[in-house]
Design a protein around this motif. Sequence first.
Motif, mmCIF file in Angstrom:
data_model
loop_
_atom_site.group_PDB
_atom_site.id
_atom_site.type_symbol
_atom_site.label_atom_id
_atom_site.label_comp_id
_atom_site.label_asym_id
_atom_site.label_seq_id
_atom_site.Cartn_x
_atom_site.Cartn_y
_atom_site.Cartn_z
ATOM 1 N N ARG A 14 6.252 8.321 2.714
ATOM 2 C CA ARG A 14 5.694 7.513 1.693
ATOM 3 C C ARG A 14 6.731 6.250 1.061
ATOM 4 O O ARG A 14 6.567 5.248 1.178
ATOM 5 N N LYS A 17 7.794 3.389 3.612
ATOM 6 C CA LYS A 17 6.702 2.326 3.253
ATOM 7 C C LYS A 17 6.933 1.703 2.046
ATOM 8 O O LYS A 17 6.092 0.839 1.756
ATOM 9 N N TRP A 19 5.871 2.739 -0.703
ATOM 10 C CA TRP A 19 4.502 3.010 -1.319
ATOM 11 C C TRP A 19 4.959 3.991 -2.569
ATOM 12 O O TRP A 19 5.638 4.980 -2.622
ATOM 13 N N ASP A 23 -0.356 3.990 -4.328
ATOM 14 C CA ASP A 23 -0.594 3.456 -3.119
ATOM 15 C C ASP A 23 -1.266 4.263 -2.123
ATOM 16 O O ASP A 23 -2.091 3.633 -1.587
ATOM 17 N N VAL A 24 -0.885 5.167 -1.855
ATOM 18 C CA VAL A 24 -1.370 6.240 -0.682
ATOM 19 C C VAL A 24 -2.865 6.535 -1.113
ATOM 20 O O VAL A 24 -3.701 6.682 -0.526
ATOM 21 N N GLU A 26 -4.858 4.958 -2.736
ATOM 22 C CA GLU A 26 -5.837 3.552 -2.825
ATOM 23 C C GLU A 26 -6.033 3.705 -1.403
ATOM 24 O O GLU A 26 -7.161 3.245 -0.962
ATOM 25 N N LYS A 27 -5.060 3.892 -0.428
ATOM 26 C CA LYS A 27 -5.349 3.527 1.028
ATOM 27 C C LYS A 27 -5.988 4.758 1.545
ATOM 28 O O LYS A 27 -6.890 4.164 2.449
ATOM 29 N N GLU A 30 -9.723 3.374 0.472
ATOM 30 C CA GLU A 30 -10.049 2.231 1.272
ATOM 31 C C GLU A 30 -10.375 2.261 2.753
ATOM 32 O O GLU A 30 -11.289 2.040 3.255
ATOM 33 N N GLU A 31 -9.332 3.041 3.209
ATOM 34 C CA GLU A 31 -9.586 3.195 4.815
ATOM 35 C C GLU A 31 -10.176 4.393 5.072
ATOM 36 O O GLU A 31 -10.831 4.342 6.436
ATOM 37 N N LEU A 62 -2.356 7.783 7.967
ATOM 38 C CA LEU A 62 -1.902 6.797 7.098
ATOM 39 C C LEU A 62 -0.127 6.543 7.561
ATOM 40 O O LEU A 62 0.124 5.378 7.668
#
Length: 88
Positions: A14, A17, A19, A23-24, A26-27, A30-31, A62
Motif C-alpha cells: 500500500r 503506491k 495510498w 484509497d484501498v 475506494e479502489k 470501484e474496481e 490491486l
Amino acid sequence: MKANIRRTKLVECRKSKNWLQKDVVEKLSEEFNINITESYYGMIEQGVRTPSLNIALAIATLFEVEATEIFLGSNTTFCCELGEKQLA
C-alpha cells in the motif's frame, strides 16, 4: 491465545503506491464492487481480521502480487512444512 501477526507485506504494498487505507477501500469498491470500511481494512493489515477469499484475491490483484505473498506468512508456511515432515 494466538498472537495476531501484522501483515507487513500488505502495508508495504500500500505504501509503495502512496495510498492511504481509504484509497484501498475506494479502489476495492470501484474496481471489484467490494464494499468494506476503512476500519475493517485496517484490521486486515493489523492481522486482527482475516478477509474472505474474494476480498483477499481482490486486494492481491490491486497490488499486483500473489495473495499468498500477503496472506500466508513465513510462519504459516514453516508450520505447514514442519507438519508435512512430521507426517512423512
